[in-house]
Motif scaffolding. Structure first.
Motif, mmCIF file in Angstrom:
data_model
loop_
_atom_site.group_PDB
_atom_site.id
_atom_site.type_symbol
_atom_site.label_atom_id
_atom_site.label_comp_id
_atom_site.label_asym_id
_atom_site.label_seq_id
_atom_site.Cartn_x
_atom_site.Cartn_y
_atom_site.Cartn_z
ATOM 1 N N LEU A 51 0.835 -1.206 0.000
ATOM 2 C CA LEU A 51 0.000 0.000 0.000
ATOM 3 C C LEU A 51 0.870 1.258 0.000
ATOM 4 C CD1 LEU A 51 -2.704 -1.106 2.590
ATOM 5 C CD2 LEU A 51 -2.905 -1.102 0.099
ATOM 6 N N ALA A 52 1.946 1.219 0.799
ATOM 7 C CA ALA A 52 2.769 2.421 0.926
ATOM 8 C C ALA A 52 3.550 2.699 -0.350
ATOM 9 C CB ALA A 52 3.733 2.274 2.099
ATOM 10 N N LYS A 53 3.871 1.649 -1.099
ATOM 11 C CA LYS A 53 4.629 1.861 -2.333
ATOM 12 C C LYS A 53 3.699 1.949 -3.531
ATOM 13 C CE LYS A 53 9.105 0.121 -0.999
ATOM 14 N NZ LYS A 53 10.164 -0.830 -1.324
ATOM 15 N N ASP A 54 2.596 2.615 -3.354
ATOM 16 C CA ASP A 54 1.643 2.837 -4.437
ATOM 17 C C ASP A 54 1.304 1.567 -5.202
ATOM 18 O OD1 ASP A 54 1.500 5.538 -3.853
ATOM 19 O OD2 ASP A 54 3.351 5.927 -4.968
ATOM 20 N N LYS A 55 1.045 0.519 -4.453
ATOM 21 C CA LYS A 55 0.610 -0.742 -5.053
ATOM 22 C C LYS A 55 1.571 -1.267 -6.115
ATOM 23 C CE LYS A 55 -4.135 0.057 -3.844
ATOM 24 N NZ LYS A 55 -5.501 -0.332 -4.091
ATOM 25 N N ASP A 56 2.835 -1.189 -5.812
ATOM 26 C CA ASP A 56 3.822 -1.797 -6.683
ATOM 27 C C ASP A 56 3.648 -3.319 -6.601
ATOM 28 O OD1 ASP A 56 6.027 -2.928 -7.830
ATOM 29 O OD2 ASP A 56 7.503 -1.702 -6.757
ATOM 30 N N PRO A 57 3.307 -3.966 -7.734
ATOM 31 C CA PRO A 57 3.016 -5.416 -7.656
ATOM 32 C C PRO A 57 4.192 -6.237 -7.159
ATOM 33 C CG PRO A 57 3.129 -4.673 -9.948
ATOM 34 C CD PRO A 57 3.142 -3.440 -9.098
ATOM 35 N N LYS A 58 5.397 -5.661 -7.210
ATOM 36 C CA LYS A 58 6.565 -6.414 -6.766
ATOM 37 C C LYS A 58 6.711 -6.460 -5.255
ATOM 38 C CE LYS A 58 9.322 -6.437 -10.799
ATOM 39 N NZ LYS A 58 10.436 -5.975 -11.571
ATOM 40 N N VAL A 59 5.874 -5.761 -4.532
ATOM 41 C CA VAL A 59 5.961 -5.896 -3.083
ATOM 42 C C VAL A 59 4.749 -6.617 -2.512
ATOM 43 C CG1 VAL A 59 7.661 -4.174 -2.420
ATOM 44 C CG2 VAL A 59 5.347 -3.458 -2.899
ATOM 45 N N SER A 60 3.977 -7.270 -3.353
ATOM 46 C CA SER A 60 2.880 -8.066 -2.788
ATOM 47 C C SER A 60 3.503 -9.278 -2.087
ATOM 48 C CB SER A 60 1.915 -8.522 -3.879
ATOM 49 O OG SER A 60 2.335 -9.734 -4.440
ATOM 50 N N PRO A 61 2.865 -9.706 -0.991
ATOM 51 C CA PRO A 61 3.428 -10.818 -0.217
ATOM 52 C C PRO A 61 3.714 -12.052 -1.078
ATOM 53 C CG PRO A 61 1.648 -9.788 0.995
ATOM 54 C CD PRO A 61 1.670 -9.143 -0.347
ATOM 55 N N ALA A 62 2.800 -12.409 -1.957
ATOM 56 C CA ALA A 62 3.018 -13.620 -2.762
ATOM 57 C C ALA A 62 4.237 -13.447 -3.662
ATOM 58 C CB ALA A 62 1.778 -13.934 -3.593
ATOM 59 N N TYR A 63 4.381 -12.272 -4.250
ATOM 60 C CA TYR A 63 5.541 -12.046 -5.117
ATOM 61 C C TYR A 63 6.828 -12.174 -4.307
ATOM 62 C CZ TYR A 63 8.500 -10.078 -8.752
ATOM 63 O OH TYR A 63 9.480 -9.904 -9.691
ATOM 64 N N LYS A 64 6.792 -11.658 -3.089
ATOM 65 C CA LYS A 64 7.992 -11.689 -2.263
ATOM 66 C C LYS A 64 8.403 -13.110 -1.889
ATOM 67 C CE LYS A 64 6.229 -8.259 0.284
ATOM 68 N NZ LYS A 64 6.030 -7.259 1.349
ATOM 69 N N PHE A 65 7.441 -13.956 -1.532
ATOM 70 C CA PHE A 65 7.886 -15.304 -1.144
ATOM 71 C C PHE A 65 8.203 -16.160 -2.365
ATOM 72 C CE2 PHE A 65 3.343 -16.791 -1.168
ATOM 73 C CZ PHE A 65 3.509 -17.986 -1.862
ATOM 74 N N LYS A 66 7.509 -15.890 -3.477
ATOM 75 C CA LYS A 66 7.796 -16.679 -4.682
ATOM 76 C C LYS A 66 9.188 -16.372 -5.227
ATOM 77 C CE LYS A 66 3.055 -17.233 -6.237
ATOM 78 N NZ LYS A 66 2.555 -18.110 -7.303
ATOM 79 N N THR A 67 9.578 -15.098 -5.172
ATOM 80 C CA THR A 67 10.861 -14.740 -5.765
ATOM 81 C C THR A 67 12.035 -14.961 -4.806
ATOM 82 O OG1 THR A 67 10.394 -12.469 -5.135
ATOM 83 C CG2 THR A 67 10.014 -13.053 -7.431
ATOM 84 N N THR A 68 11.733 -15.304 -3.559
ATOM 85 C CA THR A 68 12.839 -15.595 -2.638
ATOM 86 C C THR A 68 12.853 -17.098 -2.330
ATOM 87 O OG1 THR A 68 11.425 -14.962 -0.761
ATOM 88 C CG2 THR A 68 12.883 -13.291 -1.644
ATOM 89 N N LEU A 69 12.090 -17.492 -1.310
ATOM 90 C CA LEU A 69 12.116 -18.904 -0.933
ATOM 91 C C LEU A 69 11.647 -19.799 -2.085
ATOM 92 C CD1 LEU A 69 12.827 -20.605 1.595
ATOM 93 C CD2 LEU A 69 10.377 -20.837 1.945
ATOM 94 N N GLY A 70 10.621 -19.349 -2.805
ATOM 95 C CA GLY A 70 10.112 -20.150 -3.919
ATOM 96 C C GLY A 70 11.209 -20.445 -4.930
ATOM 97 N N GLU A 71 11.968 -19.419 -5.289
ATOM 98 C CA GLU A 71 13.076 -19.599 -6.241
ATOM 99 C C GLU A 71 14.145 -20.530 -5.674
ATOM 100 O OE1 GLU A 71 13.997 -18.524 -9.561
ATOM 101 O OE2 GLU A 71 11.813 -18.451 -9.402
ATOM 102 N N MET A 72 14.433 -20.350 -4.380
ATOM 103 C CA MET A 72 15.474 -21.189 -3.768
ATOM 104 C C MET A 72 15.111 -22.659 -3.908
ATOM 105 S SD MET A 72 16.233 -19.047 -0.284
ATOM 106 C CE MET A 72 16.755 -17.334 -0.296
ATOM 107 N N TYR A 73 13.853 -22.986 -3.637
ATOM 108 C CA TYR A 73 13.438 -24.387 -3.767
ATOM 109 C C TYR A 73 13.431 -24.819 -5.228
ATOM 110 C CZ TYR A 73 12.327 -25.354 1.079
ATOM 111 O OH TYR A 73 12.438 -25.596 2.420
#
Ligand code: HEM
Ligand code: HEM
Ligand code: SF4
Ligand code: SF4
Lengths: 434, 219
Positions: A51-73
C-alpha cells in the motif's frame, strides 16, 4: 543499499549449506504453500509495504515469497550471490514478518514463516543487515544485544532504585531473588538509553506490592537473531532466559513493553530452543496483561484528576496484538488513563505494522529511508484519528512512530503505558516518603 | 470415432477417477507422513473450533475480511466454485453415465438449471481471466500454468454445453468434452488444484496458528 554494506562477504556461495537448510524446512506446510498458492493476489492489499509503495506489484506478499524462498526451492539451492543480494532487499527491506497477509490469503499461507526461512538461508551465506550482525556478536559474547556488562546492568538497577527513593518509600529493584512470582525481563534499550523505564517499572511494582525480581543474566528478552535468521543463536538467547527463570524458581517470566520479545518468548522461542511441544517451560506474561490486572483489581489506582483530556490513540504492536493475542488489554488500560480514546482503523489483530518491526529498527540508518516510506500507512492511520498522544507497549513501535512523527509532521507525543501510569497513579500513604 | 468414445467412457473413465482419487490420497498420505516429522507445529496447537471456524468463514460467501475487500471478486469466485462442483455432480446426463460405469447415481438437477449454471460458470471464468490480466498485482503472479488451468477448467463446461445443444460436430465435441474432463481430473491432484482437499488443511493450520495460539481470527 546492500552493495555498500561491507560485511556481505564476497565468498562463493556454499550450496551444500543452503540445500541443508532448505531440506530441514521442506515440510508438508512449505511444500503445500508453495504449490497451492492460487496467484489470486488477495494478499497484496493486506500488506502495508504494498500500500505504501503505491501498489507496486513487486511488493505483494506472494511475489515476495515466490521470488525468494520459492526460487530457492525451484533451483534446489543452486543460487548465486547476485540472487541472494536481491533476496536481501526483499527479505529485510520489504517485509517485517508481521503475519498480516496470512489472514487475508484464502489458503492461510503463512508468508512470514517462509520469509523467515529465506532469511535463514541468506544469513547462512553472510547476507544479512549489518545492524543485526553487530547485535549477534553482542548476544554471543555478553548475552544481550547491546553488550552491557553484568556490573553495568546491576549498577543501573541500583541507581534507578535510589533515584526514585524520594518518591516511593522503600523502592528497590531486587536482583536474582529466588522464588519470586515474576522474573522481569527487559529490552537493553532500557538500562542503556532509558534507565528511567526501569525506575518506572520499579515504582509500579512497588505500589502494586508485587513479588518480583530482575535476573542478573538472561534479562534481555529481545531476540534479534530470530530476525537475522540465526536460529541456533535465537534458540540460545531464549533458552538463557528460560533457564535463568527456572534456576531462580520464578513462577512466571514478565516481558517488558516490547513486542517481538513476547513473540519470541511465548511463541517462536520454544521451537527455536528445541522444546518439541512448542510450549515455553514457564508461563510468559506480557506487561499489558499485568498492568491491566493491577488496574482492574485496584492494586494500582489512577488519580481521576490526572486522566488525559487530549485525544489518545493506541498502536497495536503486531507482536503483542495479532501475534500475541493481547489487543484488548491495552485498550482497557487506556480506558482508565484517558477520556478521549480514538481507535485507528484497521485495529486490533488487523492493525497494520508500524513499519519498524521484524528487526527494521535495529537494522539502523541503512534502512531508515525505507522505514519512512513504508511507515506512510501508519502515519496516515494516526493522522486520521486526530489523536495527540500515541500509546504503544513496544519499543520498536515507539521508535518508528517517533521518527514518523517528525517525517510526516504528525504533531503527536509517543508514550509507553508505564510512563502514563506512573504519572497518574496514586501513591498510597504508607509509601509516601516522610 | 465410436472406438474413442468407447475407450474414454470405459477404461478412460476408470483411469481418470482412479488417478484423481488415488492421486489425492497419495499426496495426502505423503504430506501426512512428512508432517509427522517436520511440522510438529501443526499438531501442537490443534483446536477443533479454531480450525473449523477458519475453514467455515472462507466457505461462506464474503465470510472473510479479505473477500469483503474485493466483494465482486469474492462473489464471482464463490459462484465459480459452486457451479464447478454442482454441475458435473448433479447433471442428469452424468448421472446416467455414472450409473452405467460405476453403478451409482445421485439426485439430478433439471437440464434447464444445468444449462443456466453452465453459462454462468463460463461467465465467471471470463471474469477471472480478465481479472488476471487487468490487475497488475495478479498479472505479475500469474504464470502460463495459471492461465492453462483456468482454461482447462473451462473446457469441459464449454464442450459439454456445445454437445448438449448439438452445436458443432456432436461426436467430436462430445469426445473432446469427455477427454478434457478426464484430463482435468487427472491434473487436479498434481497441481495447485490440489487445493480441492489441501485447502482444508492449510486453512486449519492458520486457524490453529493464529486462533488456537493467539486468539486472532484469520478471516
Ligand atoms: C469435471 C468434469 C466435468 C464437467 C465440469 C462437465 C460438465 C458438463 C456440462 C456443463 C455439460 C452440459 C450441461 C448443459 O449444458 O446442460 C455436460 C454434459 C455432458 N457430460 Fe460432462 N462434465 C464433466 C465430466 C464428464 C465426464 C467424465 C463424462 C463422461 C464420461 C461426461 C459426459 C457428459 C455427457 C454425455 C454430457 C451430455 C451431452 C449431451 O447432452 O449430449 N462429462 N458436462
Ligand atoms: C473440482 C474442484 C476444484 C477445481 C477444479 C478448482 C479450481 C480452481 C481454480 C482454477 C482456481 C483459480 C481461479 C483463478 O484463476 O482466479 C481456484 C481458486 C480457488 N479455489 Fe478452487 N477448485 C476446486 C475446488 C475447490 C474447493 C473444494 C475449494 C475449497 C473449499 C476451493 C477453494 C479455492 C480457493 C480458496 C481459491 C483461491 C481464490 C481464487 O483464486 O479464486 N476450490 N480453484
Ligand atoms: S508479513 Fe507483513 S510485511 Fe511481510 S508480506 Fe505479510 S503483510 Fe507484508
Ligand atoms: S492470497 Fe494466498 S493464494 Fe492468493 S496470491 Fe497471495 S499467497 Fe497466493
Amino acid at each position: 543499499m546492500p552493495e555498500n554494506s561491507n560485511h556481505i562477504s564476497e565468498q562463493p556461495v556454499n550450496v551444500e549449506k543452503i540445500k541443508q537448510i532448505l531440506d530441514v524446512n521442506n515440510g508438508a506446510r512449505v511444500r503445500t504453500w508453495l504449490n497451492i498458492c492460487a496467484s489470486c493476489g488477495l494478499c497484496a492489499e493486506s500488506c502495508f509495504f504494498y500500500l505504501a509503495k503505491d501498489k507496486d506489484p513487486k511488493v505483494s506478499p506472494a511475489y515476495k515469497f515466490k521470488t525468494t524462498l520459492g526460487e530457492m526451492y525451484k533451483k534446489k539451492g543452486n543460487v548465486d550471490r547476485e540472487f541472494l543480494k536481491k533476496c536481501y532487499d526483499i527479505l529485510w527491506g520489504e517485509c517485517t514478518t508481521c503475519k498480516r497477509c496470512s489472514m487475508y490469503c484464502p489458503f492461510g499461507i503463512d508468508i512470514a514463516t517462509m520469509i523467515s526461512t529465506a532469511r535463514t538461508v541468506c544469513w547462512s551465506q553472510g547476507v544479512f543487515p549489518e545492524g543485526l550482525a553487530r547485535t549477534l556478536t553482542n548476544y554471543r559474547e555478553t548475552g544481550n544485544q547491546m553488550g552491557t556488562s553484568k556490573e553495568d546492568f546491576i549498577e543501573t538497577c541500583e541507581w534507578m532504585a535510589e533515584e526514585f527513593e524520594d518518591e516511593i518509600k522503600g523502592i528497590t529493584i531486587p536482583i536474582d531473588r529466588p522464588g519470586a512470582k515474576y522474573m522481569y525481563t527487559v529490552n537493553p534499550r532500557e538500562p542503556v538509553y532509558y534507565p528511567q523505564d526501569l525506575g518506572m517499572a520499579a515504582q509500579i511494582f512497588t505500589v502494586a506490592g508485587e513479588d518480583w525480581t530482575m535476573p542478573s543474566s538472561g534479562w534481555d528478552c529481545t531476540n534479534l537473531p530470530m530476525f537475522a535468521g540465526d536460529r541456533a543463536l535465537a534458540g540460545e538467547v531464549v533458552r538463557r532466559m528460560y533457564d535463568k527463570a527456572l534456576e531462580l524458581g520464578a513462577e512466571k517470566i514478565l516481558i517488558t513493553e516490547c513486542g517481538h520479545a513476547y513473540r519470541s518468548a511465548a511463541f517462536e522461542g520454544p521451537y527455536l530452543a528445541g522444546y518439541p511441544d512448542g510450549k515455553p517451560p514457564i508461563e510468559i506474561v506480557h506487561s499489558v496483561q499485568l498492568l491491566y490486572q493491577y488496574l482492574r483489581d485496584g492494586r494500582i489506582s489512577i488519580d481521576p484528576d490526572k486522566r488525559i483530556e487530549e485525544p489518545v490513540t493506541y498502536q497495536d504492536p503486531c507482536n503483542v496484538s495479532r501475534n500475541g493475542g493481547l489487543w484488548e488489554e491495552g485498550r482497557k488500560i487506556i480506558e482508565y488513563l484517558a477520556k478521549d480514546f480514538r481507535d485507528m482503523s484497521p485495529n486490533r489483530e488487523h492493525n497494520h505494522c508500524c513499519g519498524g518491526g521484524g528487526g527494521f529498527i535495529p537494522m539502523g540508518s541503512e534502512f531508515k529511508s525505507r522505514r519512512m516510506v513504508s511507515g506512510k500507512i501508519k502515519a496516515e492511520q494516526i493522522k486520521a484519528t486526530g489523536a495527540k498522544i500515541v500509546i504503544t507497549p513496544c519499543h520498536n513501535c515507539f521508535d518508528q512512530i517517533t521518527d514518523l512523527n517528525e517525517e510526516y509532521d504528525l504533531g503527536v507525543k509517543v508514550s509507553s503505558l508505564k510512563e502514563i501510569i506512573c504519572e497518574q497513579m496514586i501513591i498510597p500513604d504508607h509509601l509516601k516518603p516522610e | 470415432m465410436y472406438k474413442f468414445y468407447e475407450i474414454l467412457t470405459g477404461p478412460g473413465l476408470w483411469i481418470a477417477f482412479i488417478v484423481f482419487i488415488g492421486g489425492l490420497i497419495l499426496r495426502l498420505t505423503y504430506l501426512f507422513a512428512l508432517s509427522r516429522e517436520k511440522d510438529k507445529v501443526f499438531y501442537n496447537h490443534m483446536s477443533l473450533s479454531w480450525g473449523l471456524r477458519s475453514i467455515g468463514h472462507w466457505l461462506i460467501p464474503l465470510g472473510s475480511a479479505s473477500m469483503r475487500n474485493q466483494p465482486v471478486f469474492g462473489l464471482v469466485f464463490y459462484v465459480f466454485h459452486i457451479c464447478l462442483l454442482g454441475v458435473p455432480i448433479f447433471l442428469c446426463a452424468h448421472n446416467v453415465l455414472w450409473d452405467e460405469a460405476f453403478g451409482i447415481s445421485l439426485w439430478s438437477m433439471p437440464d434447464k438449471w444445468a444449462d443456466v449454471l453452465t453459462v454462468v460458470f463460463m461467465g465467471t471464468v471470463v471474469f477471472l481471466f480478465i481479472r488476471r490480466l487487468a490487475r497488475p498485482e495478479v498479472r505479475i503472479l500469474t504464470s502460463f500454468w495459471d492461465y492453462f488451468l483456468l482454461v482447462l477448467t473451462l473446457l469441459p463446461f464449454l464442450t459439454g454445453f456445445l454437445a448438449y445443444h448439438q452445436w458443432g460436430p456432436y461426436e467430436i465435441v462430445l469426445i473432446l468434452h469427455i477427454f478434457s474432463a478426464e484430463i482435468l481430473l487427472i491434473v487436479i491432484p498434481f497441481s495447485k488444484l490440489g487445493h480441492v482437499i489441501l485447502f482444508f488443511f492449510t486453512r486449519a493450520f492458520i486457524g490453529f496458528e493464529m486462533g488456537g495460539r493467539r486468539k486472532a481470527r484469520a478471516w
